[in-house]
Scaffold this active site. Structure first.
Site, PDB file in Angstrom:
ATOM      1  N   ARG A  43       0.851  -1.181   0.273  1.00  0.00           N
ATOM      2  CA  ARG A  43       0.388   0.149  -0.022  1.00  0.00           C
ATOM      3  C   ARG A  43       0.617   1.494   0.647  1.00  0.00           C
ATOM      4  O   ARG A  43       0.491   2.501  -0.910  1.00  0.00           O
ATOM      5  CB  ARG A  43      -0.820   0.289   1.386  1.00  0.00           C
ATOM      6  CG  ARG A  43      -2.180   1.412   1.328  1.00  0.00           C
ATOM      7  CD  ARG A  43      -2.542   0.304   3.065  1.00  0.00           C
ATOM      8  NE  ARG A  43      -3.707   1.991   3.137  1.00  0.00           N
ATOM      9  CZ  ARG A  43      -4.986   1.789   2.490  1.00  0.00           C
ATOM     10  NH1 ARG A  43      -5.550   0.506   1.444  1.00  0.00           N
ATOM     11  NH2 ARG A  43      -5.848   2.402   2.478  1.00  0.00           N
ATOM     12  N   TYR A  44       2.016   1.289   0.305  1.00  0.00           N
ATOM     13  CA  TYR A  44       2.902   2.546   0.844  1.00  0.00           C
ATOM     14  C   TYR A  44       3.867   2.502  -0.100  1.00  0.00           C
ATOM     15  O   TYR A  44       5.419   2.969   0.141  1.00  0.00           O
ATOM     16  CB  TYR A  44       3.479   2.134   1.943  1.00  0.00           C
ATOM     17  CG  TYR A  44       1.598   3.171   3.000  1.00  0.00           C
ATOM     18  CD1 TYR A  44       0.830   3.829   2.130  1.00  0.00           C
ATOM     19  CD2 TYR A  44       1.887   2.760   4.757  1.00  0.00           C
ATOM     20  CE1 TYR A  44      -0.269   3.797   3.524  1.00  0.00           C
ATOM     21  CE2 TYR A  44       0.776   2.670   5.054  1.00  0.00           C
ATOM     22  CZ  TYR A  44      -0.288   3.243   5.041  1.00  0.00           C
ATOM     23  OH  TYR A  44      -1.226   3.938   5.372  1.00  0.00           O
TER      24      TYR A  44
ATOM     25  N   HIS B  69      22.433 -18.774   3.795  1.00  0.00           N
ATOM     26  CA  HIS B  69      23.716 -17.904   4.000  1.00  0.00           C
ATOM     27  C   HIS B  69      23.654 -17.577   2.411  1.00  0.00           C
ATOM     28  O   HIS B  69      23.942 -17.811   1.218  1.00  0.00           O
ATOM     29  CB  HIS B  69      25.193 -18.290   4.387  1.00  0.00           C
ATOM     30  CG  HIS B  69      26.689 -16.879   3.951  1.00  0.00           C
ATOM     31  ND1 HIS B  69      26.474 -15.778   3.077  1.00  0.00           N
ATOM     32  CD2 HIS B  69      27.381 -16.645   5.197  1.00  0.00           C
ATOM     33  CE1 HIS B  69      27.727 -15.323   3.513  1.00  0.00           C
ATOM     34  NE2 HIS B  69      28.289 -15.471   4.438  1.00  0.00           N
ATOM     35  N   ASP B  70      23.189 -15.436   2.650  1.00  0.00           N
ATOM     36  CA  ASP B  70      22.739 -15.716   0.781  1.00  0.00           C
ATOM     37  C   ASP B  70      24.036 -14.822   0.091  1.00  0.00           C
ATOM     38  O   ASP B  70      24.130 -15.468  -1.453  1.00  0.00           O
ATOM     39  CB  ASP B  70      21.843 -14.304   1.069  1.00  0.00           C
ATOM     40  CG  ASP B  70      22.032 -13.252   1.886  1.00  0.00           C
ATOM     41  OD1 ASP B  70      23.237 -13.517   2.602  1.00  0.00           O
ATOM     42  OD2 ASP B  70      21.819 -12.600   1.367  1.00  0.00           O
TER      43      ASP B  70
ATOM     44  N   THR C 282      35.369 -10.455   1.204  1.00  0.00           N
ATOM     45  CA  THR C 282      34.814 -10.922   2.016  1.00  0.00           C
ATOM     46  C   THR C 282      33.532 -11.133   2.201  1.00  0.00           C
ATOM     47  O   THR C 282      32.800  -9.733   1.238  1.00  0.00           O
ATOM     48  CB  THR C 282      35.167 -10.885   4.130  1.00  0.00           C
ATOM     49  OG1 THR C 282      34.460 -11.430   4.989  1.00  0.00           O
ATOM     50  CG2 THR C 282      35.452  -9.096   4.307  1.00  0.00           C
ATOM     51  N   SER C 283      32.229 -11.005   2.568  1.00  0.00           N
ATOM     52  CA  SER C 283      30.781 -10.904   1.644  1.00  0.00           C
ATOM     53  C   SER C 283      30.616  -9.312   2.557  1.00  0.00           C
ATOM     54  O   SER C 283      29.540  -9.006   1.116  1.00  0.00           O
ATOM     55  CB  SER C 283      29.815 -11.773   3.173  1.00  0.00           C
ATOM     56  OG  SER C 283      30.239 -13.031   3.273  1.00  0.00           O
TER      57      SER C 283
ATOM     58  N   THR D 274      -0.982  32.309  18.450  1.00  0.00           N
ATOM     59  CA  THR D 274      -0.119  31.880  19.699  1.00  0.00           C
ATOM     60  C   THR D 274      -1.204  30.585  20.731  1.00  0.00           C
ATOM     61  O   THR D 274      -2.141  31.302  20.742  1.00  0.00           O
ATOM     62  CB  THR D 274       0.652  32.576  20.318  1.00  0.00           C
ATOM     63  OG1 THR D 274      -0.088  33.556  20.960  1.00  0.00           O
ATOM     64  CG2 THR D 274       1.518  32.365  19.313  1.00  0.00           C
ATOM     65  N   HIS D 275      -0.477  29.946  21.245  1.00  0.00           N
ATOM     66  CA  HIS D 275      -0.974  29.266  21.864  1.00  0.00           C
ATOM     67  C   HIS D 275      -2.427  28.597  21.496  1.00  0.00           C
ATOM     68  O   HIS D 275      -3.157  28.466  22.268  1.00  0.00           O
ATOM     69  CB  HIS D 275      -1.130  29.804  23.517  1.00  0.00           C
ATOM     70  CG  HIS D 275       0.580  30.383  23.873  1.00  0.00           C
ATOM     71  ND1 HIS D 275       0.775  29.784  24.970  1.00  0.00           N
ATOM     72  CD2 HIS D 275       0.278  31.668  23.531  1.00  0.00           C
ATOM     73  CE1 HIS D 275       2.195  30.483  25.316  1.00  0.00           C
ATOM     74  NE2 HIS D 275       2.070  31.544  24.442  1.00  0.00           N
TER      75      HIS D 275
ATOM     76  N   SER E  77     -18.020   6.568   6.973  1.00  0.00           N
ATOM     77  CA  SER E  77     -19.669   5.924   6.379  1.00  0.00           C
ATOM     78  C   SER E  77     -20.391   5.596   7.683  1.00  0.00           C
ATOM     79  O   SER E  77     -22.278   5.598   7.004  1.00  0.00           O
ATOM     80  CB  SER E  77     -18.843   4.465   6.919  1.00  0.00           C
ATOM     81  OG  SER E  77     -18.622   4.835   8.719  1.00  0.00           O
TER      82      SER E  77
ATOM     83  N   LYS F 270     -19.520  14.800   5.721  1.00  0.00           N
ATOM     84  CA  LYS F 270     -18.136  14.763   5.845  1.00  0.00           C
ATOM     85  C   LYS F 270     -16.739  14.848   5.428  1.00  0.00           C
ATOM     86  O   LYS F 270     -16.420  14.246   4.312  1.00  0.00           O
ATOM     87  CB  LYS F 270     -17.424  13.772   7.495  1.00  0.00           C
ATOM     88  CG  LYS F 270     -18.027  14.041   8.676  1.00  0.00           C
ATOM     89  CD  LYS F 270     -17.675  13.517   9.945  1.00  0.00           C
ATOM     90  CE  LYS F 270     -16.176  14.163  10.498  1.00  0.00           C
ATOM     91  NZ  LYS F 270     -15.556  13.176  10.890  1.00  0.00           N
TER      92      LYS F 270
ATOM     93  N   ASN G 243     -13.111  14.758   5.443  1.00  0.00           N
ATOM     94  CA  ASN G 243     -11.995  14.339   6.430  1.00  0.00           C
ATOM     95  C   ASN G 243     -10.285  14.250   5.871  1.00  0.00           C
ATOM     96  O   ASN G 243     -10.152  14.102   4.811  1.00  0.00           O
ATOM     97  CB  ASN G 243     -11.699  13.026   7.616  1.00  0.00           C
ATOM     98  CG  ASN G 243     -13.169  13.065   7.855  1.00  0.00           C
ATOM     99  OD1 ASN G 243     -13.844  13.218   8.021  1.00  0.00           O
ATOM    100  ND2 ASN G 243     -13.390  11.484   8.354  1.00  0.00           N
TER     101      ASN G 243
ATOM    102  N   GLU H  85      -3.435  13.096   8.122  1.00  0.00           N
ATOM    103  CA  GLU H  85      -3.711  12.191   9.762  1.00  0.00           C
ATOM    104  C   GLU H  85      -2.573  10.935   8.721  1.00  0.00           C
ATOM    105  O   GLU H  85      -1.636  10.513   9.901  1.00  0.00           O
ATOM    106  CB  GLU H  85      -4.755  11.850   9.945  1.00  0.00           C
ATOM    107  CG  GLU H  85      -6.273  12.873  10.493  1.00  0.00           C
ATOM    108  CD  GLU H  85      -7.565  12.542  10.347  1.00  0.00           C
ATOM    109  OE1 GLU H  85      -7.685  13.523  10.957  1.00  0.00           O
ATOM    110  OE2 GLU H  85      -7.754  11.704   9.610  1.00  0.00           O
ATOM    111  N   ASN H  86      -3.212  10.558   7.799  1.00  0.00           N
ATOM    112  CA  ASN H  86      -1.854   9.478   6.895  1.00  0.00           C
ATOM    113  C   ASN H  86      -0.116  10.046   7.244  1.00  0.00           C
ATOM    114  O   ASN H  86       0.368   9.160   7.581  1.00  0.00           O
ATOM    115  CB  ASN H  86      -1.842   9.153   5.573  1.00  0.00           C
ATOM    116  CG  ASN H  86      -1.382   8.258   4.685  1.00  0.00           C
ATOM    117  OD1 ASN H  86      -0.599   8.764   4.790  1.00  0.00           O
ATOM    118  ND2 ASN H  86      -1.504   6.715   5.116  1.00  0.00           N
TER     119      ASN H  86
ATOM    120  N   GLU I  85      18.508  -3.853  10.072  1.00  0.00           N
ATOM    121  CA  GLU I  85      18.489  -3.036   8.827  1.00  0.00           C
ATOM    122  C   GLU I  85      18.177  -3.461   7.128  1.00  0.00           C
ATOM    123  O   GLU I  85      17.315  -3.051   6.822  1.00  0.00           O
ATOM    124  CB  GLU I  85      20.179  -3.338   8.887  1.00  0.00           C
ATOM    125  CG  GLU I  85      20.631  -2.406   8.078  1.00  0.00           C
ATOM    126  CD  GLU I  85      22.343  -2.082   7.847  1.00  0.00           C
ATOM    127  OE1 GLU I  85      22.505  -2.316   7.135  1.00  0.00           O
ATOM    128  OE2 GLU I  85      22.967  -1.826   8.531  1.00  0.00           O
TER     129      GLU I  85
END
Ligand code: GDP
Ligand code: IMO
Ligand code: MG
Length: 856
Positions: free
Chosen positions: A4-5, A68-69, A93-94, A140-141, A263, A268, A270, A275-276, A309
């Protein structure tokens, strides 16, 4: 990252297939390095490159057994090879492969992330411009405070995103590095030259030190830079969410046809996009924590970082790409309700103007406390009784004793709050850049043309060294102009032109030049001369002539403008500076000076300068220059503080520099970038970028070694096509082919960051274009510039022959439209020098300039 992302390009970049492809790129580059170092037979190298390919199914099958890939990968490749397989993965080395390949992968991702970020920055800039004058209630505030501009919100984000970009670019440098240092980083089994070769081939850097792995502070810093971008997006998204709350209603996220908000509540709309973004930003921040923990590996490495990682690096990049693209769309199509913004300002009966009334009362002599205590109850009354604050102030006895009705009304002008918006914009959107334009060869590279072209965006153009030995030709609007002393921005009235302290200035030549410019219809009222610059007198010219004569066949071939003797006097501390030249003491100072100098002239058999004959003219010349002589060091400092755009214009070329050039066949000043610091007072950090002007071939005037010189018909042809005759002395220029060892040297000593390639059109029509890549000296190949001119004379150029082109390129306006072989020529230079060619000049006219990348 979940589908989805994820966008397709990122899925591809972080796919197993691409990972193994990058493993193979690294492995093959290592084999190539070994072959180039003479440690692997050519046939084995060729066989490996020809046969090795990524077979995912086979790797998967083997990995099921090896767990071991990397071993699965190397074994799968070995199955494709014959005897030569012993060289595959030889001495590695790997993690040499894994970390280096990962850097390649991230490099590709970073290129796309940068595009994403630039797109968002561009949108914020446009929104800032569009809504510069749109008032909005500042809060402000969470409470109504004072009016501000809606554009300022975007300008603030623009500024923050630019900082994010800077951090990201810095971290790119740390992450896009390879390491081929072996099992514990001590290069016990692998020559360091292999790593250096592979890095150069891939256009990357290598870690100067590593263990079995690249240090993970690099990855942590990198992830942090991504998380900071995400956090900036979150901040912007949060503001949009607030401004779209029902009570405020000033903006609304784009809501597409058919979209649904809730729904249960059909009315509305939104702000789900924002928000996402906020949710995704939380996730992005969590990666930083993991990345920092990954830095703590045991001894020369353990493998605890690897599992984490494998998730956080692809996810962070992929998610940020998704966020940037989505959020840029939201910002671009944001629905802005300016009416509602104006309405909201009118809520609360005008009490939000109270700060302005307070200031006005104080200006009229009231103490802050008295004024505050006077206004506060009136503001509260306005709110409680729902009456206009302005009316209550006018009705109030105490206030009206101090302020007239007009003065009170003036406090309610929204422009009071917006009056400095454009000044903030000036500071922000015009950050003040400085660029040094300098010649990277033996002069006459087209510095004048390019400086004049760039000066349209400059506030100041500064010459920092040399004198009227320079000759800068400028062509525009069908006219040609030749400048010797005056900076090439002089035709642009808004540009201040400074002849800085590093120059030696012949006041007579200067006056003539100013008069020429004025005759051509330009006011030339924009010229300033440093009070610290040295004056070049007739005795310098006479001494230049005598020096040259005395050298006989070893003469330098100077322009005979007195440059060497003027600089010699400066260094010997017997020169005269502009501050003295324009002072009342000048006649006396000049008399003393001439007494010493005439002795020298007579000693050398020359013609002494007559004091009485010359002093009058010099006094007149001093009167002419006096209004222009000023403290340019302060001027330049002020310009920096005011964030002006500054161009520095070099004269001559780096190979004529008194320290770095082919001594003694050089000019007498520091032509190179270091000369800018001493020659202007800008300070070491005052130059942002350095643009090396590079002629597509080579020319030289005067004596001295010239390895690629063509003393033949080709040389004559280049001279005629390029009109290669001196601007100052009209001497035919010596001509030859591009000399890369000299150019690379020049790039190093000047820290040239970009190249502008000029006179490319002159090479049209050659079947092959030779470019010197090395010199042969006493049977050895070298690609560095020897210090001795005698040695350089003995260096024989070794050429690579590039395909030529026949097409007329003089009217082509974009890089893509240039013939393929021209582009290959440009890109060859770029690759060999490791320096981007950002401009290509295809003719003498200002318009005959192709921009590949805006740098100023
Ligand atoms: P500078 O001393 O570095 O400013 O260079 P000069 O003005 O002494 O010499 C450069 C010469 O080339 C001038 O005659 C320019 O008008 C001309 N010139 C500059 N750029 C181009 C170009 O791209 N093509 C051609 N044909 N001429 C150029
Ligand atoms: P621009 O700015 C090309 C050369 C002279 C001589 C040597 C020393 O137009 O690129 P000098 O008179 O400075 O003592 O001479 O330097 N030279 C130039 N060659 N372009 C120039 O300036 C030059 N200025 C000086 O020909 O070889
Ligand atoms: Mg010139």
């Amino acid at each position: 990252m979940i589908k989805r992302y994820s966008h397709k390009e990122f899925e591809q970049i972080f796919s197993d297939e691409n990972r193994f492809n990058n493993y193979l790129i690294i492995e093959e580059a290592v084999v190539e390095a070994y072959f180039k170092l003479g440690l692997i037979p050519e046939k084995d190298y060729e066989a490996i490159v020809k046969k090795a390919h990524v077979d995912l199914a086979s790797i998967e099958e083997i990995e099921a057994i090896t767990k071991h890939d990397v071993i699965a990968f190397t074994r799968s490749i070995s199955l494709q090879l014959g005897e030569e397989k012993k060289w595959f993965h030889y001495s590695l080395t790997s993690t040499d492969v894994v970390d280096s390949a990962q850097s390649l992968t991230l490099k590709a991702a970073n290129g796309l992330l940068l595009e994403d970020l630039d797109n968002l920055i561009d949108v914020t800039r446009k929104m800032a411009k569009k809504y510069e004058k749109q008032p909005i209630m500042g809060r402000t505030h969470g409470m109504h405070a004072e009016i501000t501009s809606f554009g300022l919100k975007w300008a603030l984000w623009f500024d923050e995103l630019n900082r994010c970009k800077e951090r990201f670019l810095n971290e790119r440098k740390n992450i896009e590095v390879i390491k081929l240092s072996g099992a514990v980083g001590n290069y016990a089994n692998i020559p360091m030259a292999v790593e250096e070769y592979v890095a150069k081939k891939l256009g990357m850097d290598y870690a100067k030190i590593s263990t079995q792995v690249l240090s993970r502070d690099r990855h942590a810093g990198y992830i942090f830079s991504l998380a900071q971008i995400a956090s900036c997006l979150e901040k912007m998204a949060t503001e949009i969410r607030h401004l779209s709350r029902s009570e405020i209603g000033e903006v609304q996220e784009p809501f597409s046809k058919g979209q649904k908000g809730s729904s249960a509540m059909p009315h509305k709309k939104n702000p789900i996009g924002c928000e996402n973004i906020c949710g995704c930003a939380r996730l992005m921040r969590s990666y930083v924590d993991v990345a920092l923990e990954d830095n703590n590996l045991w001894h020369e490495r353990d493998i605890s970082h690897s599992s984490a990682e494998r998730i956080i690096l692809p996810d962070a990049c992929t998610l940020l790409d998704y966020m940037l693209k989505r959020f840029t769309g939201i910002c671009k199509d944001l629905v802005v309700n300016t009416e509602k913004m104006n309405e909201n300002i009118l809520l609360h009966y005008g009490v939000t103007y109270s700060g302005g009334v307070l200031s006005k009362l104080i200006n009229k002599g009231m103490s802050r406390e008295e004024a505050y205590d006077l206004i506060q109850p009136i503001a509260f009354k306005a709110l409680n009784e729902k009456k206009l604050f302005r009316h209550l102030l006018i009705e109030d006895e105490k206030v009206s004793k101090v302020l007239t009705k007009k003065e009170i009304t003036e406090c309610f002008d929204e422009n009071n709050y917006l009056k400095n918006v454009s000044n903030i914009y000036n500071r922000l959107l015009k950050p003040g850049k400085s660029l040094l334009v300098l010649g990277s060869q033996w002069g006459d590279e087209g510095k004048g043309k390019i400086t004049n072209f760039l000066s349209e965006k400059a506030d100041i153009v500064i010459r920092y060294q040399g004198g009227n030995n320079a000759g800068h030709t400028i062509v525009f609007d069908g006219h040609k102009y030749a400048l010797r002393l005056i900076p090439s921005g002089v035709f642009n009235e808004n540009v201040k032109c400074i002849l800085a302290n590093g120059m030696v200035i012949n006041p007579r030549a200067f006056k003539e030049e100013v008069e020429e410019i004025r005759k051509a219809g330009f006011p030339a009222n924009n010229i300033y001369i440093s009070d610290r610059a040295h004056v070049l007198f007739d005795h310098h010219i006479e001494l230049d002539r005598l020096n040259e004569e005395s050298l006989g066949s070893k003469k330098i071939g100077t322009t005979k403008r007195g440059i060497g003797p003027a600089y010699a006097d400066k260094i010997s501390r017997v020169g005269m500076r502009m501050c003295d030249f324009i002072s009342d003491e000048f006649p006396e100072l000049y008399r003393n000076l001439l007494t010493i100098k005439n002795k020298q002239i007579i000693d050398m058999g020359g013609n002494p300068i007559d004091y009485d004959k010359t002093v009058k003219e010099y006094i007149e010349l001093a009167n002419f220059v006096r209004p222009m002589v000023t403290d340019t060091v302060s001027m330049i400092g002020e310009a920096r503080r005011e964030r002006k755009n500054i161009l520095f214009e070099g004269a001559q070329g780096a190979l004529l520099d008194v320290d770095f050039g082919s001594y003694p066949y050089v000019t007498s000043s520091n032509v190179t970038s270091g000369g800018t610091v001493d020659g202007t007072g800008i300070g070491c950090h005052g130059i942002d970028n350095i643009l090396g002007i590079v002629k597509a071939y080579e020319t030289r005037v005067g004596e001295g070694a010239f390895p690629t010189e063509q003393l033949n018909e080709i040389g004559d042809l280049i001279r005629e096509r390029g009109h290669e005759y001196g601007t100052v002395t009209h001497r035919p220029r010596r001509t030859g082919f591009l000399d890369l060892p000299a150019l690379k040297y020049s790039i190093q000593i000047n820290s040239i960051s970009y190249i502008c390639l000029t006179l490319v059109d002159v090479l049209t029509g050659f079947d092959k274009v030779p470019v010197c890549t090395h010199y042969e000296y006493k049977g050895q190949l070298i690609d560095t510039l020897p210090s001795s001119d005698r040695v350089l004379r003995e260096c024989k150029p070794v050429y690579e022959y590039l395909d030529g082109w026949d097409e007329d390129i003089s009217d082509i306006k974009s890089y893509d439209k240039l013939p393929e072989n021209v582009r290959k020529y440009v890109e060859f230079i770029e690759k060999e020098t490791g320096t981007p060619v950002v401009m290509v000049s295809t003719g003498p006219d200002k318009n005959q300039t192709i921009i590949r990348e805006e740098i100023f």
